[in-house]
Design an enzyme around this catalytic site. Structure first.
Site, short mmCIF file in Angstrom:
data_model
loop_
_atom_site.label_atom_id
_atom_site.label_comp_id
_atom_site.label_asym_id
_atom_site.label_seq_id
_atom_site.Cartn_x
_atom_site.Cartn_y
_atom_site.Cartn_z
N HIS A 198 0.81 -1.22 0.00
CA HIS A 198 0.00 0.00 0.00
C HIS A 198 0.84 1.27 0.00
O HIS A 198 0.31 2.36 -0.24
CB HIS A 198 -0.96 0.01 1.19
CG HIS A 198 -2.35 -0.40 0.83
ND1 HIS A 198 -3.24 0.43 0.19
CD2 HIS A 198 -3.00 -1.58 0.99
CE1 HIS A 198 -4.38 -0.20 -0.02
NE2 HIS A 198 -4.26 -1.42 0.46
N LYS A 211 -31.89 0.52 1.95
CA LYS A 211 -31.95 1.95 2.28
C LYS A 211 -33.33 2.32 2.80
O LYS A 211 -33.46 3.07 3.78
CB LYS A 211 -31.60 2.79 1.06
CG LYS A 211 -30.15 2.67 0.60
CD LYS A 211 -29.90 3.58 -0.61
CE LYS A 211 -28.47 3.50 -1.08
NZ LYS A 211 -28.20 4.42 -2.22
N SER A 256 -24.92 3.51 -0.52
CA SER A 256 -24.97 2.08 -0.87
C SER A 256 -23.88 1.33 -0.14
O SER A 256 -24.10 0.21 0.35
CB SER A 256 -24.82 1.90 -2.39
OG SER A 256 -25.87 2.50 -3.09
N ASP A 277 -11.19 -3.61 -20.54
CA ASP A 277 -11.30 -4.35 -21.80
C ASP A 277 -9.98 -4.27 -22.55
O ASP A 277 -9.57 -3.20 -23.00
CB ASP A 277 -12.44 -3.77 -22.63
CG ASP A 277 -12.69 -4.56 -23.91
OD1 ASP A 277 -11.92 -5.50 -24.21
OD2 ASP A 277 -13.65 -4.21 -24.62
#
Length: 394
Positions: free
Chosen positions: A104, A197, A212, A336
């Protein structure tokens, strides 16, 4: 298998035969030295197929201006331990697997995900003009001087390192993975997240907007606690949920989203095990995570002034902690390489910890993937509780 933190697989249009694995050095990426601006290695399988693995790197260790001077100032010596490594494995007639592991000190999850997506754009761009059009605005920002901390973070970081490793011994060690684990990837749809929620809004007076991330984390925390198989757990014990929060946009001045480095703060929420496992535990988990996050990210002292969190991280040792890796904002399935979406992403380190992983779903708009690794007995219970909101919320 790859002992890596992030594992992604891709299926190319052309089929490969044989299996070839490439080390960091074979790809031209030195773990401790600068590498050329452009590195390309053509790889051949043991049969008729062939593929190409491409990458580039400017520097893969902490950016010391002068190794000798840095060593005198800090006492740090260069060791053979890499701080970031990549491995690409070709599977006959199936595709490729990209494994990435990193310290990290070099990069956080957001940096690695953006790197992989930029790598994919570069791989499918074709020529220089197309490359700059596809990748230009996504190129990583490497300027550490953008973080203004007046030496505070350096001081805290060195105190943390010396407390944990007073001899500064960074020799590589063998990582062992348990063999009595099973893996599962569970899905929460957009409607299911909204229902969580709504449950908070309906049962919490004057409730504010809830993210969320918060409701997903709280739901997974409750499922983890209710799937514990031990009958000797102390109901009065404080148990914890830990997460790493991105603070690029919360610095003054804010950092660009493409900043490549480590820009996280540690957040730890806690509550009594008994209160979380009884009726209403989900709401307690939501408030605990929300309050802990706001305490760090919205501190009057600011994110940097509150950055003594590395020392708090050690408090997790020996305690019951569920942690989360990843974020609802991570979309590695956008990476991709010219062969379509990756088939699967896995966080391999989950096998060694009581962690869960979180990222956007590959196939469903607005949905999220939750990954975990548990023994079979716990996994069976976790999946049963996770699949029955009435069981988890009541």
């Amino acid at each position: 298998m790859l002992s890596t933190d992030t594992l992604s697989s891709f299926v190319p249009e052309n089929q490969f035969t044989g299996v070839d694995t490439f080390s960091f050095e074979e790809l031209g990426l030195s773990p401790v030295r600068e590498t050329p601006d452009d590195v390309g290695t053509t790889t051949r399988g043991r049969g008729k197929g062939q593929g190409k693995a491409m990458g580039s790197s400017s520097r893969t260790v902490a950016e010391e201006e002068d190794d000798e001077e840095t060593g005198k100032r800090t006492g740090l010596v260069r060791t053979p331990s890499p701080v970031i490594a990549l491995q690409i494995t070709l599977f006959a007639g199936q595709g490729i697997c990209i494994g990435i592991t990193n310290h990290h000190a070099v990069a956080d999850g957001s940096s690695i995900v953006n790197f992989v997506k930029s790598w994919g754009r570069a791989n499918r761009s074709g020529d220089d003009e197309a490359f700059h059009q596809a990748v230009g605005r996504h190129l990583p920002v490497l300027d550490r001087n953008l973080v203004e901390d007046h030496g505070k973070l350096d001081s805290i970081a060195w105190k943390f390192v010396r407390n944990r490793n007073p001899n500064l011994d960074f020799s590589p060690s063998l990582v062992e993975f348990p063999i009595n684990r099973v893996r599962s990837t569970l899905l929460l749809t957009k409607n299911q997240v909204q229902n969580l929620k709504n449950h908070v809004y309906a049962n919490t007076p004057n409730s504010r907007d809830v993210s969320s991330f918060t409701v997903i984390s709280a739901y997974a925390w409750i499922c983890a606690l209710r799937s514990e198989t031990s009958s000797e757990d102390d109901e009065e014990e404080i148990v914890y949920f830990s997460l790493a929060a991105d603070c690029r946009g919360r610095l003054n001045p804010p950092l660009p989203e493409s900043y490549f480095g480590n820009c996280l703060v540690f957040v730890r929420a806690g509550a009594r095990r008994g209160s979380l496992k009884k009726k209403g535990g989900f709401l307690i988990a939501v408030e605990s995570i929300r309050e802990a996050t706001q305490r760090i990210l919205q501190s009057d002292r600011g994110v940097v002034e509150s950055a003594d969190w590395p020392l708090d991280f050690r408090k997790n040792s020996g305690q019951c902690v569920v942690s989360v890796a990843g974020s609802p904002r991570f979309d590695v399935y956008e990476a991709d390489f010219g062969w379509g979406k990756p088939r699967k992403q896995e966080f391999v380190h989950l096998d060694r910890q009581r962690s869960i992983s979180l990222c956007k779903s590959r196939d469903f708009e607005g949905a999220f993937e939750i990954g975990l690794s548990r023994n079979k007995a716990e996994m069976d219970i976790f999946e049963r509780v996770f699949g029955d909101p009435n069981m988890a919320l009541e």
